[in-house]
Design a protein around this motif. Structure first.
Motif, PDB file in Angstrom:
ATOM      1  N   SER A 188       0.820  -1.410   0.035  1.00 20.65           N
ATOM      2  CA  SER A 188      -0.241   0.060  -0.084  1.00 20.65           C
ATOM      3  C   SER A 188       0.897   1.311   0.074  1.00 20.65           C
ATOM      4  O   SER A 188       1.907   1.292   0.658  1.00 20.65           O
ATOM      5  N   PHE A 189       0.202   2.177  -0.699  1.00 24.12           N
ATOM      6  CA  PHE A 189       1.089   3.512  -0.640  1.00 24.12           C
ATOM      7  C   PHE A 189       0.541   4.424   0.617  1.00 24.12           C
ATOM      8  O   PHE A 189      -0.706   4.166   0.938  1.00 24.12           O
ATOM      9  N   ILE A 190       1.121   5.034   1.659  1.00 28.40           N
ATOM     10  CA  ILE A 190       0.619   5.670   2.683  1.00 28.40           C
ATOM     11  C   ILE A 190       0.716   7.040   2.143  1.00 28.40           C
ATOM     12  O   ILE A 190       2.031   7.720   1.975  1.00 28.40           O
ATOM     13  N   VAL A 191      -0.390   7.911   2.036  1.00 27.11           N
ATOM     14  CA  VAL A 191      -0.667   9.182   1.699  1.00 27.11           C
ATOM     15  C   VAL A 191      -1.302  10.052   2.596  1.00 27.11           C
ATOM     16  O   VAL A 191      -2.281   9.588   3.272  1.00 27.11           O
ATOM     17  N   ASN A 221     -10.000   6.454  -6.695  1.00 25.25           N
ATOM     18  CA  ASN A 221     -10.748   7.847  -6.787  1.00 25.25           C
ATOM     19  C   ASN A 221     -10.402   8.602  -5.421  1.00 25.25           C
ATOM     20  O   ASN A 221     -10.880   8.300  -4.228  1.00 25.25           O
ATOM     21  N   LEU A 222      -9.292   9.564  -5.413  1.00 27.52           N
ATOM     22  CA  LEU A 222      -8.935  10.167  -4.277  1.00 27.52           C
ATOM     23  C   LEU A 222     -10.068  11.340  -3.841  1.00 27.52           C
ATOM     24  O   LEU A 222      -9.957  11.597  -2.465  1.00 27.52           O
ATOM     25  N   MET A 223     -11.005  11.535  -4.525  1.00 29.14           N
ATOM     26  CA  MET A 223     -11.887  12.453  -4.217  1.00 29.14           C
ATOM     27  C   MET A 223     -12.776  11.895  -3.019  1.00 29.14           C
ATOM     28  O   MET A 223     -13.499  12.682  -2.260  1.00 29.14           O
ATOM     29  N   ILE A 231      -3.911   7.800   5.065  1.00 26.43           N
ATOM     30  CA  ILE A 231      -4.670   6.664   4.376  1.00 26.43           C
ATOM     31  C   ILE A 231      -3.662   5.643   3.773  1.00 26.43           C
ATOM     32  O   ILE A 231      -2.671   6.094   3.321  1.00 26.43           O
ATOM     33  N   GLU A 232      -4.321   4.459   3.615  1.00 28.41           N
ATOM     34  CA  GLU A 232      -3.422   3.379   2.940  1.00 28.41           C
ATOM     35  C   GLU A 232      -4.409   3.275   1.530  1.00 28.41           C
ATOM     36  O   GLU A 232      -5.522   2.868   1.535  1.00 28.41           O
ATOM     37  N   GLY A 268       5.401   7.124   1.893  1.00 31.25           N
ATOM     38  CA  GLY A 268       5.961   5.851   1.504  1.00 31.25           C
ATOM     39  C   GLY A 268       5.302   4.844   0.898  1.00 31.25           C
ATOM     40  O   GLY A 268       3.947   4.848   0.833  1.00 31.25           O
ATOM     41  N   VAL A 269       5.773   3.585   0.893  1.00 29.80           N
ATOM     42  CA  VAL A 269       4.972   2.292   0.715  1.00 29.80           C
ATOM     43  C   VAL A 269       5.146   1.204   1.647  1.00 29.80           C
ATOM     44  O   VAL A 269       6.318   1.021   2.233  1.00 29.80           O
ATOM     45  N   ALA A 270       4.323   0.708   2.322  1.00 31.43           N
ATOM     46  CA  ALA A 270       4.271  -0.290   3.476  1.00 31.43           C
ATOM     47  C   ALA A 270       3.904  -1.606   2.583  1.00 31.43           C
ATOM     48  O   ALA A 270       3.133  -1.808   1.895  1.00 31.43           O
ATOM     49  N   ILE A 271       4.887  -2.549   3.070  1.00 31.46           N
ATOM     50  CA  ILE A 271       4.779  -4.051   2.712  1.00 31.46           C
ATOM     51  C   ILE A 271       4.538  -4.874   4.069  1.00 31.46           C
ATOM     52  O   ILE A 271       5.440  -5.106   4.673  1.00 31.46           O
TER      53      ILE A 271
END
Length: 275
Positions: A188-191, A221-223, A231-232, A268-271
């Motif tokens: 997952s991307f963590i943003v 959809n980030l909206m 968020i993941e 970043g990216v969580a694995i």
């Protein structure tokens, strides 16, 4: 300089989407490239230097601690490949207190990555921070800004904060040999989206390419996502296997719509194992 003139100047500097038949004429986007390391491990370039390896191990382990072989970690089998990940010799005894720290997490590669062990599954987990990723235009201060952020542990890491781009592209790579075999992992991307975020009317693309070329890809959809909180964004899932080891690629991108996007922060990216 007026607002419209400034906007036109930025547009002229950043490549715009073009039709496929002229794509070869498109300027190459500028990338922030992470330090390239050997794919088979997380070891630094001097991994073959025995003395340097021992010196690093001594820097991590308390010199006054009793060194002893460890066959289990709080009643669980020792984590997969942990000695290799921590840059120590596979046959060297490791202090038990060092293993205990794996539950809290250990920084790797100058705080561009973190490694920890999940208690429930005894599975290896990793975080690839923004500095370990390739982000288009990340070193251009017109488009991105690098900011310091304090984690819950009190440690400082760097985040990539988007100012304005129409070409969003973030890529990462990771060797699956570091993951615990037989465990179902999620990537997952963590943003975070700021309240002021704009330009996300078009969904973004996320893609996971596993060793061997198998792809998982979908749109997000980030909206519809919450603002001002981490968020993941799930990219994909797979079961780690010792028979299918190699480099996987993780991507997040949107550059076909040509809309200027603002207000995205990338941790970043969580694995990690899927719960």
């Amino acid at each position: 300089m007026g607002a419209s003139e400034s906007h036109e100047k930025l547009q002229s500097q950043q490549p715009q989407p073009q039709s496929q038949h002229v794509q070869h004429q498109q300027p190459q986007p500028q990338l922030h490239e992470p330090t390239r390391r050997r794919e088979s491990s997380l070891l630094p370039p001097d991994q073959g230097n025995t003395k340097a390896s021992k010196d690093r191990t001594k820097a991590v382990v308390d010199n006054n601690a009793t060194m002893m072989p460890v066959k289990s970690l709080k009643g669980l089998p020792i984590p997969h490949n942990y000695e290799h990940i921590l840059k120590s010799n596979a046959d060297s005894p490791v202090d038990k207190s060092l293993l205990d720290k794996l539950y809290a997490g250990v920084f790797l590669d100058h705080k561009t990555k973190k490694y920890w062990v999940e208690k429930k599954s005894n599975g290896n987990c990793f975080m690839l921070y923004a500095r370990a990723l390739s982000i288009t235009w990340a070193e251009n201060p017109n488009y991105w800004k690098w900011v310091q952020h304090k984690e819950e542990s009190g440690s400082m890491i760097e985040l990539a904060k988007l100012k304005m781009v129409c070409w969003l592209e973030v890529n990462g790579k990771f060797g699956t040999g570091m993951l615990s075999p037989g465990i179902l992992y999620q990537v997952s991307f963590i943003v975070m989206l700021k309240d002021s975020a704009q330009g996300w009317e078009l969904p973004i693309n996320v893609r996971l390419v596993l060793p061997g070329g198998k792809k998982q890809q979908h749109k997000e959809n980030l909206m519809e996502k919450s603002r001002e909180s981490w968020i993941e964004i799930l990219v994909g899932e797979f079961v780690a296997s010792e028979k299918d080891v190699g480099e996987m690629e993780i991507s997040m991108y949107e550059h076909e719509g040509g809309m200027w996007k603002t207000g995205l922060v990338i941790e970043g990216v969580a694995i990690k194992p899927k719960n």
